[in-house]
Design a protein around this motif. Structure first.
Motif, PDB file in Angstrom:
ATOM      1  N   PHE A 111     -15.635  77.480 -78.278  1.00 25.42           N
ATOM      2  CA  PHE A 111     -16.383  78.637 -78.262  1.00 25.42           C
ATOM      3  C   PHE A 111     -15.842  79.470 -76.902  1.00 25.42           C
ATOM      4  CE2 PHE A 111     -20.465  76.647 -79.984  1.00 25.42           C
ATOM      5  CZ  PHE A 111     -20.142  77.082 -81.141  1.00 25.42           C
ATOM      6  N   LEU A 112     -15.628  78.644 -75.821  1.00 29.51           N
ATOM      7  CA  LEU A 112     -14.920  79.251 -74.865  1.00 29.51           C
ATOM      8  C   LEU A 112     -13.366  79.643 -75.151  1.00 29.51           C
ATOM      9  CD1 LEU A 112     -15.967  76.971 -71.733  1.00 29.51           C
ATOM     10  CD2 LEU A 112     -16.899  79.170 -72.636  1.00 29.51           C
ATOM     11  N   GLY A 113     -12.626  79.056 -75.937  1.00 23.22           N
ATOM     12  CA  GLY A 113     -11.442  79.236 -76.302  1.00 23.22           C
ATOM     13  C   GLY A 113     -11.460  80.670 -77.335  1.00 23.22           C
ATOM     14  N   ASP A 117     -10.014  84.373 -76.334  1.00 23.44           N
ATOM     15  CA  ASP A 117      -9.069  84.884 -77.427  1.00 23.44           C
ATOM     16  C   ASP A 117      -9.376  86.081 -77.567  1.00 23.44           C
ATOM     17  OD1 ASP A 117      -6.618  85.075 -78.937  1.00 23.44           O
ATOM     18  OD2 ASP A 117      -8.048  84.531 -80.659  1.00 23.44           O
ATOM     19  N   MET A 118     -10.492  86.574 -78.109  1.00 16.98           N
ATOM     20  CA  MET A 118     -11.136  87.751 -78.470  1.00 16.98           C
ATOM     21  C   MET A 118     -11.760  88.652 -77.527  1.00 16.98           C
ATOM     22  SD  MET A 118     -13.127  86.718 -82.032  1.00 16.98           S
ATOM     23  CE  MET A 118     -13.255  88.198 -82.455  1.00 16.98           C
ATOM     24  N   THR A 125      -6.668  89.828 -84.411  1.00 13.89           N
ATOM     25  CA  THR A 125      -5.946  89.610 -85.649  1.00 13.89           C
ATOM     26  C   THR A 125      -5.861  87.888 -85.837  1.00 13.89           C
ATOM     27  OG1 THR A 125      -4.089  90.842 -85.139  1.00 13.89           O
ATOM     28  CG2 THR A 125      -3.619  89.563 -86.764  1.00 13.89           C
ATOM     29  N   PRO A 126      -6.651  87.446 -87.100  1.00 12.66           N
ATOM     30  CA  PRO A 126      -6.925  86.096 -87.189  1.00 12.66           C
ATOM     31  C   PRO A 126      -5.474  85.554 -87.171  1.00 12.66           C
ATOM     32  CG  PRO A 126      -8.013  87.414 -88.943  1.00 12.66           C
ATOM     33  CD  PRO A 126      -7.337  88.461 -88.203  1.00 12.66           C
ATOM     34  N   TRP A 130      -8.048  80.350 -85.100  1.00 11.14           N
ATOM     35  CA  TRP A 130      -9.501  80.894 -85.808  1.00 11.14           C
ATOM     36  C   TRP A 130      -9.981  79.911 -86.781  1.00 11.14           C
ATOM     37  CZ3 TRP A 130     -10.042  86.756 -85.902  1.00 11.14           C
ATOM     38  CH2 TRP A 130      -9.882  87.439 -84.704  1.00 11.14           C
ATOM     39  N   ASP A 131      -8.743  79.404 -87.421  1.00 10.29           N
ATOM     40  CA  ASP A 131      -9.085  78.742 -88.717  1.00 10.29           C
ATOM     41  C   ASP A 131      -9.391  77.088 -88.201  1.00 10.29           C
ATOM     42  OD1 ASP A 131      -8.827  80.571 -90.738  1.00 10.29           O
ATOM     43  OD2 ASP A 131      -6.507  80.101 -90.748  1.00 10.29           O
TER      44      ASP A 131
END
Length: 169
Positions: A111-113, A117-118, A125-126, A130-131
């Motif tokens: 979650f922190l990552g 990132d976002m 951009t995925p 994210w996967d």
């Protein structure tokens, strides 16, 4: 993102919340049979059910603001704290307890990552992370539900913990 595209974000979350609810009901049943009374199992399943109910998409879906990944990490830290408090009070744990602590810790790191990132790096951009995040977090959540129901060391985490503690002593 494959899992959320296949199941839908809302239905996958509802399935996991339902799983923690069923694990709690099963542990209430086991508790009434006097099988595991002096352990943290019933309290742990209650804490997990309440935590996942409060942080579910259903309640955030009705809110004005979108839930950030930082909120979910904070929910996980609060859940870990509640589980550790239950352990301090009861002082007797079950095999599922380590699965819950480890699973919530790994989820909070993801979650922190994702938050980093976002919202810090502003990536929209995925990409591969994210996967990995989607698959890992949902797999760990499902593993925690299974751990609360079977209450066995089915992945060998306790054996690994014992082996590494003997290795370093």
């Amino acid at each position: 993102m494959f899992l959320t595209e296949f199941f839908g974000l809302f239905s996958l979350s509802a399935f996991l919340m339902w799983g923690f609810l069923m694990a709690f009901f099963f542990n209430v049943f086991v508790y009434t049979l006097d099988v595991k009374r002096r352990t943290t199992l019933l309290l742990s399943s209650f804490i997990m059910m309440v935590s996942y109910t409060l942080s579910d998409y259903f309640f955030t879906w009705l809110s004005i603001q979108n839930t950030l990944y930082l909120d979910w990490a904070l929910y996980d830290f609060a859940t870990i704290s509640a589980l550790l408090f239950a352990y301090i009070c009861i002082k007797n744990t079950t095999p599922s307890f380590l699965y819950l602590i480890l699973g919530l810790s790994i989820n909070s790191i993801f979650f922190l990552g994702m938050y980093l990132d976002m919202y810090i790096y502003k990536n929209q951009t995925p990409w591969f992370f994210w996967d990995v995040y989607t698959f890992t977090v949902n797999l760990i959540d499902l593993t925690m539900v299974i751990a609360l129901i079977v209450d066995r060391d089915f992945l060998g985490i306790h054996k690994l913990k014992t082996f590494t503690s003997q290795l370093f002593l």
